[in-house]
Design a protein around this motif. Structure first.
Motif, short mmCIF file in Angstrom:
data_model
loop_
_atom_site.label_atom_id
_atom_site.label_comp_id
_atom_site.label_asym_id
_atom_site.label_seq_id
_atom_site.Cartn_x
_atom_site.Cartn_y
_atom_site.Cartn_z
N TRP A 34 0.80 -0.78 0.01
CA TRP A 34 0.14 0.01 -0.35
C TRP A 34 1.02 1.06 0.32
O TRP A 34 0.90 2.36 -0.87
N LYS A 35 1.85 1.31 1.15
CA LYS A 35 2.92 1.70 0.98
C LYS A 35 3.90 2.74 -0.43
O LYS A 35 4.30 3.94 -1.12
N THR A 36 4.54 1.23 -0.80
CA THR A 36 5.58 1.10 -1.66
C THR A 36 5.52 0.85 -2.62
O THR A 36 6.12 2.03 -4.06
N GLY A 37 3.77 0.34 -3.04
CA GLY A 37 3.45 -0.24 -4.64
C GLY A 37 4.21 -1.10 -4.14
O GLY A 37 4.24 -2.31 -5.68
N ASN A 92 -7.84 -1.65 2.58
CA ASN A 92 -8.39 -2.60 1.87
C ASN A 92 -9.56 -1.54 1.08
O ASN A 92 -9.11 -2.13 -0.20
N ASP A 93 -9.85 -0.57 1.19
CA ASP A 93 -10.82 0.19 0.32
C ASP A 93 -10.07 0.30 -0.88
O ASP A 93 -10.14 0.89 -2.03
N GLU A 94 -8.67 0.65 -0.75
CA GLU A 94 -7.86 1.69 -1.62
C GLU A 94 -6.98 0.44 -2.17
O GLU A 94 -6.86 0.67 -3.55
N PHE A 95 -7.02 -0.51 -1.49
CA PHE A 95 -6.61 -1.73 -2.95
C PHE A 95 -7.64 -2.49 -3.40
O PHE A 95 -7.40 -2.24 -4.78
N ALA A 96 -9.09 -1.79 -2.92
CA ALA A 96 -10.33 -2.45 -4.10
C ALA A 96 -10.12 -1.18 -5.89
O ALA A 96 -10.43 -2.19 -6.65
N ALA A 97 -10.08 0.01 -5.05
CA ALA A 97 -9.88 0.80 -6.44
C ALA A 97 -8.69 0.81 -7.04
O ALA A 97 -9.59 0.56 -8.06
N ARG A 98 -7.83 -0.06 -6.25
CA ARG A 98 -7.24 0.51 -7.47
C ARG A 98 -7.25 -1.20 -8.77
O ARG A 98 -6.85 -1.18 -9.81
N LYS A 99 -7.53 -1.79 -7.82
CA LYS A 99 -7.89 -3.08 -9.06
C LYS A 99 -9.18 -2.72 -9.49
O LYS A 99 -9.18 -3.58 -10.82
#
Length: 482
Positions: free
Chosen positions: A384-387, A473-480
């Motif tokens: 999340w922080k570094t990619g 987790n929300d930001e991960f879902a948005a990226r996906k």
């Protein structure tokens, strides 16, 4: 009556089910038939073989260095092996390791107390190296096998839970039964109880028997579990050829959740698990009931089983970090209660000690159930922080510090016992009463230290609370979705 046809999945394998879970649990039961002996190693070589505390401390450090080194060596050998085996590669290596554990486990407890110090030290190192190599040969592919049984995340989570069940049951049996059969009461000419002595011959045969029981459990797993994933697609050793230890260590220190979870785990090993030897000596010299040491410890930790059926609801309502922090506070209360037991009248000492142990166990309940999940979230945090995912690096460094604590902790405790006046040549029946009393303070202090380190790690450093985790987790879902 005709047998019901076996239901097959889309790839033609038997569908994942209860047999897989029970078989996988049997594997960790087999591991713990051997690992459960580790708590007896120090007591055997200290009390029966009468190795001096300082020397035994150094020898333990040496073999733990080997323990840290042989994991990646054996993992690399397994990964590089492309030969076809009738049982499959992973099952074959587990079988070889299980056979080695029958011999290796007993080799650590060869009962020659009248040998010279040089011979004793040599026997200790050789026996431990053989045992540890066999254990790694079985345990490394066993842990990696979880990814081979199923690709479904939910089914893998179930296997992980059942592994914990096998581990706990396998750990309880030697923890409770061994002290009952390897210690004997010693009385003076007037019939007054002096304490206990360790029966070294029995330890050797008990280790041999546990090796056989472990082999049976491993064999059950090998025969009953189904491999559904290509074995060469799963690595036991995640190290890269371009791995930079300094860069990896620097990145690890920047990952607050990984650092916090690791400090908490180190606290558990440096404190609670390092207290095993001192606890055995305390029961033999102060309470003069060494046979009960394992049973009392297990009674104290039974409350941890209370949380297993409810852990999902607890985590969903409060969060993993929040629930674990509350538990560490309860464990610290238990540690404080333990500090009281050396000061109360002798008749009340054992009940007070057990009360403190129960509080400590209750506090440890949630953390024990979610400790690996905390690390999984820490890996997500790094991405999340570094990619960058860096799963193998984070896990390997976490494992390294856990193993470092497992080696350093008992060595430090043995050195402290020497400073407190413990004399190996006197056994457990000839120690000064002041030494027996000092063991009480040492054990209580170790448990409190363990709880404090866990509070620092999870409460003050680990920064993935329920709200932050949901945001991640929300930001991960948005990226996906993007």
């Amino acid at each position: 009556m005709a047998k019901k046809p076996v239901k097959l999945d889309e790839k033609g394998y038997p569908k994942f089910g209860m047999l897989d879970k029970v078989a996988y649990a049997a594997g960790d039961f087999g591991c713990n038939m051997s690992f459960g002996l580790k708590g007896t190693v120090q007591a055997f070589w200290l009390v029966y073989m009468m190795l001096e505390t300082g020397l035994l401390s150094i020898l333990l450090l040496l073999v733990q260095i080997w323990d840290a080194v042989n994991d990646p060596i054996i993992g690399t050998i397994i990964d590089a092996d492309r030969r076809k085996y009738k049982m499959g590669k992973f099952k074959t290596y587990i079988f070889i390791g299980a056979c080695g554990l029958i011999v290796g486990g007993a080799a650590v407890f060869l009962p020659f107390p009248n040998s010279s110090t040089v011979v004793k030290a040599t026997l200790f190192i050789i026996g431990y190296v053989i045992w540890d190599a066999a254990y790694t040969m079985a345990n490394v592919p066993y842990g990696s096998m979880l990814s081979l049984v199923t690709e479904d995340p939910g089914e893998r989570a179930q296997l992980s839970t059942w592994r914990s069940v096998g581990s706990m049951v396998g750990g309880m049996l030697p923890g409770i039964i061994l002290p009952m059969i390897i210690w004997k009461d010693v009385f003076d000419a007037n019939g007054e109880k002096l304490g206990q002595e360790l029966l070294g011959d029995r330890v050797f045969f008990a280790a041999l028997l546990m090796g056989v029981l472990g082999f049976i459990a491993f064999w059950f797993m090998i025969k009953k579990i189904t491999i559904r994933v290509d074995e060469n697609s799963v690595k036991t050793n995640e190290a890269s050829e371009k791995f930079n230890v300094f860069s990896a260590f620097g990145n690890f220190l920047k990952n607050r959740p990984a650092l916090g979870a690791t400090i908490a785990a180190m606290g558990m090993f440096l404190g609670m698990q390092s207290a095993t030897t001192a606890n055995s000596i305390m029961f033999a010299t102060y309470f003069k009931q060494a046979q009960l040491s394992g049973l009392v410890m297990m009674l104290g930790f039974l409350p941890m089983f209370l949380f297993m059926p409810f852990i999902k609801k607890i985590v969903n309502k409060f969060g993993k970090k929040e629930a674990s922090v509350a538990g560490t506070i309860v464990s610290m209360v238990g540690g404080v209660v333990m500090l009281i037991f050396p000061m109360v009248p002798f008749k009340l000492a054992l009940p007070v000690y057990m009360a403190g142990l129960v509080f400590f166990g209750l506090g440890m309940g949630v953390y024990t159930c979610v400790s690996w999940a905390l690390m999984a979230d820490a890996i997500d945090y790094n991405e999340w922080k570094t990619g960058k995912r860096e799963e193998g690096t984070v896990y390997s460094l976490h494992s390294f510090f856990r193993k470092l604590s497992q080696g350093v902790g008992p060595s430090i405790v043995l050195a402290i016992m020497g400073l407190l006046g413990y004399v190996s040549d006197l056994g457990t029946t000839g120690q000064d009463p002041k030494v027996a009393y000092a063991m009480c303070w040492l054990v209580a202090g170790l448990y409190l230290f363990s709880a404090v380190m866990q509070f620092v790690g999870i409460g003050l450093i680990y920064n993935l609370d329920k709200k932050t985790l949901a945001k991640m987790n929300d930001e991960f879902a948005a990226r996906k979705n993007a």
